[in-house]
Design a protein around this motif. Sequence first.
Motif, PDB file in Angstrom:
ATOM      1  N   LYS A  33       0.909  -1.244   0.062  1.00 21.19           N
ATOM      2  CA  LYS A  33      -0.132  -0.029  -0.117  1.00 21.19           C
ATOM      3  C   LYS A  33       0.779   1.348  -0.206  1.00 21.19           C
ATOM      4  O   LYS A  33       0.698   2.197  -0.768  1.00 21.19           O
ATOM      5  CB  LYS A  33      -0.940   0.074   1.122  1.00 21.19           C
ATOM      6  CG  LYS A  33      -1.945  -1.123   1.282  1.00 21.19           C
ATOM      7  CD  LYS A  33      -2.689  -1.253   2.523  1.00 21.19           C
ATOM      8  CE  LYS A  33      -2.089  -1.306   3.833  1.00 21.19           C
ATOM      9  NZ  LYS A  33      -1.345  -2.295   4.105  1.00 21.19           N
ATOM     10  N   SER A  34       1.695   1.297   0.897  1.00 22.79           N
ATOM     11  CA  SER A  34       2.713   2.480   1.055  1.00 22.79           C
ATOM     12  C   SER A  34       3.635   2.646  -0.291  1.00 22.79           C
ATOM     13  O   SER A  34       3.974   3.562  -0.520  1.00 22.79           O
ATOM     14  CB  SER A  34       3.445   2.534   2.125  1.00 22.79           C
ATOM     15  OG  SER A  34       2.827   2.718   3.328  1.00 22.79           O
ATOM     16  N   ASN A  35       4.039   1.335  -0.838  1.00 24.42           N
ATOM     17  CA  ASN A  35       4.940   1.370  -2.123  1.00 24.42           C
ATOM     18  C   ASN A  35       3.867   2.427  -3.109  1.00 24.42           C
ATOM     19  O   ASN A  35       4.454   2.853  -3.918  1.00 24.42           O
ATOM     20  CB  ASN A  35       5.253   0.235  -2.168  1.00 24.42           C
ATOM     21  CG  ASN A  35       6.265  -0.490  -1.402  1.00 24.42           C
ATOM     22  OD1 ASN A  35       6.710   0.235  -0.656  1.00 24.42           O
ATOM     23  ND2 ASN A  35       6.579  -1.597  -1.534  1.00 24.42           N
ATOM     24  N   ILE A 291      -3.903   9.960   1.594  1.00 28.85           N
ATOM     25  CA  ILE A 291      -3.923  10.038   3.179  1.00 28.85           C
ATOM     26  C   ILE A 291      -3.526   8.630   3.595  1.00 28.85           C
ATOM     27  O   ILE A 291      -4.375   7.674   3.350  1.00 28.85           O
ATOM     28  CB  ILE A 291      -5.081  10.599   3.758  1.00 28.85           C
ATOM     29  CG1 ILE A 291      -5.502  11.985   3.145  1.00 28.85           C
ATOM     30  CG2 ILE A 291      -4.768  11.035   5.214  1.00 28.85           C
ATOM     31  CD1 ILE A 291      -6.880  12.490   3.505  1.00 28.85           C
ATOM     32  N   GLU A 292      -2.333   8.335   4.178  1.00 29.56           N
ATOM     33  CA  GLU A 292      -2.078   7.190   4.767  1.00 29.56           C
ATOM     34  C   GLU A 292      -2.450   6.963   6.287  1.00 29.56           C
ATOM     35  O   GLU A 292      -2.482   7.829   7.253  1.00 29.56           O
ATOM     36  CB  GLU A 292      -0.447   7.032   4.976  1.00 29.56           C
ATOM     37  CG  GLU A 292       0.286   6.953   3.641  1.00 29.56           C
ATOM     38  CD  GLU A 292       0.995   5.553   3.444  1.00 29.56           C
ATOM     39  OE1 GLU A 292       0.128   4.611   3.856  1.00 29.56           O
ATOM     40  OE2 GLU A 292       1.984   5.410   3.369  1.00 29.56           O
ATOM     41  N   GLU A 293      -3.348   6.086   6.301  1.00 27.73           N
ATOM     42  CA  GLU A 293      -3.900   5.571   7.889  1.00 27.73           C
ATOM     43  C   GLU A 293      -4.367   6.937   8.371  1.00 27.73           C
ATOM     44  O   GLU A 293      -4.095   6.949   9.320  1.00 27.73           O
ATOM     45  CB  GLU A 293      -2.874   4.928   8.300  1.00 27.73           C
ATOM     46  CG  GLU A 293      -2.301   3.535   7.656  1.00 27.73           C
ATOM     47  CD  GLU A 293      -1.348   2.687   8.435  1.00 27.73           C
ATOM     48  OE1 GLU A 293      -1.186   2.710   9.678  1.00 27.73           O
ATOM     49  OE2 GLU A 293      -0.573   1.940   7.752  1.00 27.73           O
ATOM     50  N   PRO A 294      -5.413   7.384   8.041  1.00 32.85           N
ATOM     51  CA  PRO A 294      -6.068   8.569   8.753  1.00 32.85           C
ATOM     52  C   PRO A 294      -6.741   8.279  10.178  1.00 32.85           C
ATOM     53  O   PRO A 294      -6.817   8.964  10.945  1.00 32.85           O
ATOM     54  CB  PRO A 294      -7.311   8.956   7.746  1.00 32.85           C
ATOM     55  CG  PRO A 294      -7.539   7.726   6.941  1.00 32.85           C
ATOM     56  CD  PRO A 294      -6.413   7.067   6.684  1.00 32.85           C
TER      57      PRO A 294
HETATM   58 MG    MG Z   1       2.281   1.243   4.823  1.00 36.50          MG
END
Ligand code: MG
Length: 381
Positions: A33-35, A291-294
Amino acid sequence: MLRLHLINFLSYRSAVLDLGDFVVLVGPNSSGKSNAVAAIKLLREIPFHGLPTAISRRGGFRQLRHRSGGKSFDPTLRLDFQFGQHDESFYELALRATGNRYTVYERAEIHHGDGSFWFTNRGGTYEWEELREVAGEKRRISSERFQEEFLNVQAGHSIVSITPTYGSYIVSELLQSMQTVEINPARVGELQEPSSVRDFEPDGSNTASVYDSLPGESRQELIDELSAIVPGIRRIAVSRFADKVTLKFYQGKPGANSHEFLAKQMSDGTLRAFSILLSMLRPSPPALVVIEEPEIAIHLGALRTLIDILRQRSERSQILITTHSADIVDTIDPQSLRVVWTAERSSHISRVADHTIKTVREGLITPGQLLRSDALDPAGI
Ligand SMILES: [Mg+2]
Ligand SMILES: Nc1ncnc2c1ncn2[C@@H]1O[C@H](COP(=O)(O)OP(=O)(O)OP(=O)(O)O)[C@@H](O)[C@H]1O
């Protein structure tokens, strides 16, 4: 923004992320996901900092190559987008290893209100063509051996960050209009250097300056929204200390006097929610906000409110979030979910399988329950 192609980029061998008004990426830890977000971050940094800096910030070109089975592969990213009813446009960036260094290849085709534009960069040899209305007449303008005009530009640079043509200017504006958000409350709380507000720093480290630059009605909108998440927030101002700036929050129960708190005295959840809302409120709203992990540090009831606000904002900006929260996933149409998973040493992205969407639509199970039991089946496998 229509979709992002990830080819040999970090954990991806070949994947396509379909974007939409409000898209939610879910999947196990380390699935990728973060990639996928990292690809958007890299593209966005090109016009701001130049490609060589954007790459070296990530530990160098080799770190970006997809590694699998003892081999490394050269990455390509491609962003498809569309202006109004015009044909689809794209921008593609490919990095190719040449000895210890890398060579940059770019291609773009843009159909825009002002005309159509094409450009290529083959390791520092630029060519471009424009079909543009000039003085009421459609004109074709093209370059032959265009790089001669830009002899100071070395191979390794991107045509987007040197913006010599109208087509690359359009791409540059588009990449800059993608905003990634990964708030670090400690950076929001500390005294901040005043900054030019061209760029909202993804970690929140220039929130005071960005807030300071907003028109009064946008500030009020932000205060109204934040007070729905953190009750009692009445006013937010910017304070100066010597050459530094910080936010000051006025908080109090209705009917009582409010108290002043500097940002560093406010809770992490308040600073995170404030910064997330602020990231979308720049003078012109970003085209895409990631937005990562709001859900981090936000109370469950408040999280629903935050997601409702994001959904409203998705009428102005496309929104992409990553999450592990079943509570968020429960509020999302299953068509908007994208499942990220790992198979054969590579990350994959899919929509949710039709049979799963059908089960959810029939009310037999909620998407959050499926996420909790690791049963959100991706389509096509
Ligand atoms: Mg991640
Ligand atoms: N260059 C690379 N080639 C292949 N795989 C890589 C490369 N770089 C990173 N990875 C893999 O990607 C993983 C990290 O993926 P990512 O950070 O996107 O996970 P995530 O889905 O965001 O997880 P989390 O939910 O824990 O945040 C690493 O653990 C590693 O396995």
